[in-house]
Design a protein around this motif. Structure first.
Motif, short mmCIF file in Angstrom:
data_model
loop_
_atom_site.label_atom_id
_atom_site.label_comp_id
_atom_site.label_asym_id
_atom_site.label_seq_id
_atom_site.Cartn_x
_atom_site.Cartn_y
_atom_site.Cartn_z
N HIS A 10 0.83 -1.20 0.00
CA HIS A 10 0.00 0.00 0.00
C HIS A 10 0.87 1.26 0.00
N LEU A 11 1.96 1.22 0.74
CA LEU A 11 2.88 2.36 0.77
C LEU A 11 3.50 2.58 -0.61
N ASP A 12 3.83 1.47 -1.28
CA ASP A 12 4.41 1.57 -2.62
C ASP A 12 3.42 2.20 -3.59
N LEU A 13 2.14 1.82 -3.48
CA LEU A 13 1.12 2.38 -4.35
C LEU A 13 0.95 3.88 -4.10
N GLN A 14 0.99 4.27 -2.84
CA GLN A 14 0.87 5.69 -2.50
C GLN A 14 2.05 6.47 -3.09
N GLN A 15 3.22 5.85 -3.03
CA GLN A 15 4.41 6.51 -3.57
C GLN A 15 4.27 6.73 -5.08
N LEU A 16 3.69 5.73 -5.76
CA LEU A 16 3.51 5.85 -7.20
C LEU A 16 2.52 6.95 -7.57
N GLN A 17 1.61 7.26 -6.66
CA GLN A 17 0.58 8.25 -6.94
C GLN A 17 1.00 9.66 -6.53
N GLN A 18 2.19 9.80 -5.99
CA GLN A 18 2.65 11.12 -5.60
C GLN A 18 2.89 12.00 -6.83
N VAL A 19 2.67 13.28 -6.68
CA VAL A 19 2.93 14.24 -7.74
C VAL A 19 4.16 15.06 -7.35
N PHE A 20 5.11 15.11 -8.25
CA PHE A 20 6.34 15.86 -8.00
C PHE A 20 6.31 17.13 -8.86
N GLU A 21 6.17 18.26 -8.23
CA GLU A 21 6.09 19.53 -8.94
C GLU A 21 7.48 19.96 -9.41
N PRO A 22 7.57 20.51 -10.62
CA PRO A 22 8.86 21.01 -11.10
C PRO A 22 9.24 22.28 -10.36
N PRO A 23 10.53 22.62 -10.34
CA PRO A 23 10.95 23.88 -9.72
C PRO A 23 10.23 25.06 -10.36
N ALA A 24 9.90 26.05 -9.57
CA ALA A 24 9.13 27.20 -10.05
C ALA A 24 9.83 27.92 -11.20
N ALA A 25 11.15 28.02 -11.14
CA ALA A 25 11.90 28.72 -12.19
C ALA A 25 11.75 28.03 -13.54
N ILE A 26 11.72 26.70 -13.53
CA ILE A 26 11.55 25.94 -14.77
C ILE A 26 10.10 26.02 -15.24
N GLN A 27 9.18 25.89 -14.29
CA GLN A 27 7.76 25.89 -14.64
C GLN A 27 7.33 27.23 -15.25
N SER A 28 7.88 28.31 -14.75
CA SER A 28 7.44 29.64 -15.20
C SER A 28 7.80 29.91 -16.66
N ARG A 29 8.87 29.28 -17.15
CA ARG A 29 9.29 29.53 -18.53
C ARG A 29 8.98 28.36 -19.46
N ALA A 30 8.27 27.37 -18.95
CA ALA A 30 7.96 26.19 -19.76
C ALA A 30 6.91 26.52 -20.82
N HIS A 31 6.92 25.76 -21.90
CA HIS A 31 5.90 25.93 -22.93
C HIS A 31 4.52 25.57 -22.38
N VAL A 32 4.48 24.57 -21.52
CA VAL A 32 3.23 24.19 -20.84
C VAL A 32 3.47 24.42 -19.35
N THR A 33 2.85 25.44 -18.80
CA THR A 33 3.20 25.88 -17.45
C THR A 33 2.50 25.13 -16.33
N SER A 34 1.48 24.32 -16.68
CA SER A 34 0.76 23.60 -15.63
C SER A 34 0.01 22.43 -16.24
N ILE A 35 -0.44 21.53 -15.37
CA ILE A 35 -1.22 20.40 -15.85
C ILE A 35 -2.55 20.88 -16.42
N GLU A 36 -3.07 21.98 -15.88
CA GLU A 36 -4.32 22.54 -16.41
C GLU A 36 -4.12 23.04 -17.84
N ALA A 37 -2.97 23.69 -18.08
CA ALA A 37 -2.68 24.18 -19.43
C ALA A 37 -2.55 23.01 -20.40
#
Length: 347
Positions: A10-37
């Motif tokens: 169960h712990l392994d499954l929870q680990q697989l479902q974790q979301v790892f956000e990119p660093p803000a500096a990279i995200q701000s200049r990305a072509h796709v800035t968010s999962i919503e985009a």
């Protein structure tokens, strides 16, 4: 499964479902800035593919479009045999050149001094790079070499080479003049190479003296010679074979005049033991062809229909006779560049 194992599962499954956000500096200049985009892009691509791909296509250079192109669908297809033959067509009537989009437009935009391609050889110290401007110059020269050997729009050119800079030059040169290139994996046998040359009806072959794979030296020209003999027997002779001197020339950064201490070591350039037989009237050294005084640095691109053929790529043949897959200019250019842009967040 014990309770401890179940808890760990169960712990392994929870680990697989974790979301790892990119660093803000990279995200701000990305072509796709968010999962919503990303989801917004995806929804548009499904709900209105013509609008979605028209927006994407606007990022490329198109030499001309037919009347009414801005209103006409850019995608047309039929998968229903009861309605006729199966087909998929992109950007019908639009004209462009993928080489122009890959090189010229960047040079014209002032990016000629930027590195277009990094290369690293079998020896990690054997490395170099090439700018957009220099790559364009070499592509134009080699395109003129091909034309001087009778290659024209629609002709097929086989390329049997390792991952060297000349491979990039050869592909783009073919695309520039509208020749259809067929790349054959540099580890294939003479028979496999011959099969693909014959099936594609190629009469021009571009190859290499040899290539290091680890400490193993492959004599590509010798393999190509055997393949060309098979082609003669099968009634599809190779008229011209252009040969790159790769393993027999010094590695980048070495002292060419004084030789190279790696010459006798396996896996390093230059290689002493790589015999090359050149057949007069057919085989031509790449560097000699490129150095001719009548070969110009200028070669205007051939403006091609989006549905004109770009290249052929054959299946492995492991489950039967290799089948050639034909890619066309417009659809391949737009999709491959877009995939690269968003997957690698290339700027």
């Amino acid at each position: 499964m014990s309770s401890a194992q179940l808890e760990q599962h169960h712990l392994d499954l929870q680990q697989l479902q974790q979301v790892f956000e990119p660093p803000a500096a990279i995200q701000s200049r990305a072509h796709v800035t968010s999962i919503e985009a990303y989801r917004d892009m995806y929804r548009l691509s499904v709900s209105d593919p013509n609008k979605f791909w028209r927006q994407i296509a606007s990022e490329f250079y198109w030499h001309s479009k037919p009347d009414g192109a801005e209103e006409a669908p850019i995608l047309d297809y039929n998968f229903d045999l009861s309605k006729g033959g199966i087909y998929v067509r992109w950007f019908k009537g639009w004209r462009t050149n993928i080489c122009y989009n890959a090189l010229d437009r960047h040079v014209l935009a002032g990016r000629g001094d930027r590195v277009a391609f990094y290369w690293e050889g079998n020896d990690p110290e054997d490395r170099t790079s090439i700018t957009y401007a220099e790559l364009l110059r070499q592509v134009c020269r080699f395109a003129n070499v091909l034309k001087s050997n009778g290659v024209k729009k629609g002709d097929r050119v086989a390329i049997y080479m390792p991952m060297v800079l000349e491979l990039v030059v050869a592909m783009l040169a073919c695309a520039r003049i509208g020749a259809v290139h067929s790349i054959v994996f540099g580890g294939f046998s003479a028979g496999s190479l011959a099969d693909r040359i014959i099936n594609a009806k190629c009469h021009i072959l571009i190859t290499c003296d040899g290539n290091w794979r680890g400490t193993k030296l492959l004599s590509l020209k010798s393999i190509a010679d055997k393949a060309m003999s098979i082609c003669i027997e099968e009634g599809n002779p190779v008229v011209t074979c252009l040969v790159v001197s790769h393993v027999k020339r010094p590695r980048f950064g070495s002292d060419e005049a004084g030789g190279d201490s790696h010459s006798s070591k396996p896996g390093f350039r230059p290689a002493k033991d790589c015999p090359v037989e050149m057949l007069a009237g057919r085989d031509v050294w790449w560097h000699e062809a490129m150095a001719k005084e009548d070969i110009s640095d200028d070669c205007q691109p051939e403006w091609l229909e989006a549905e004109d053929p770009l290249f052929m790529l054959y299946t492995s043949g492991s489950t039967g006779k290799p089948k050639g897959v034909l890619h066309t200019v417009g659809g391949y250019m737009v999709y491959s560049a877009t995939t690269f842009k968003y997957s690698f967040d290339y700027h």
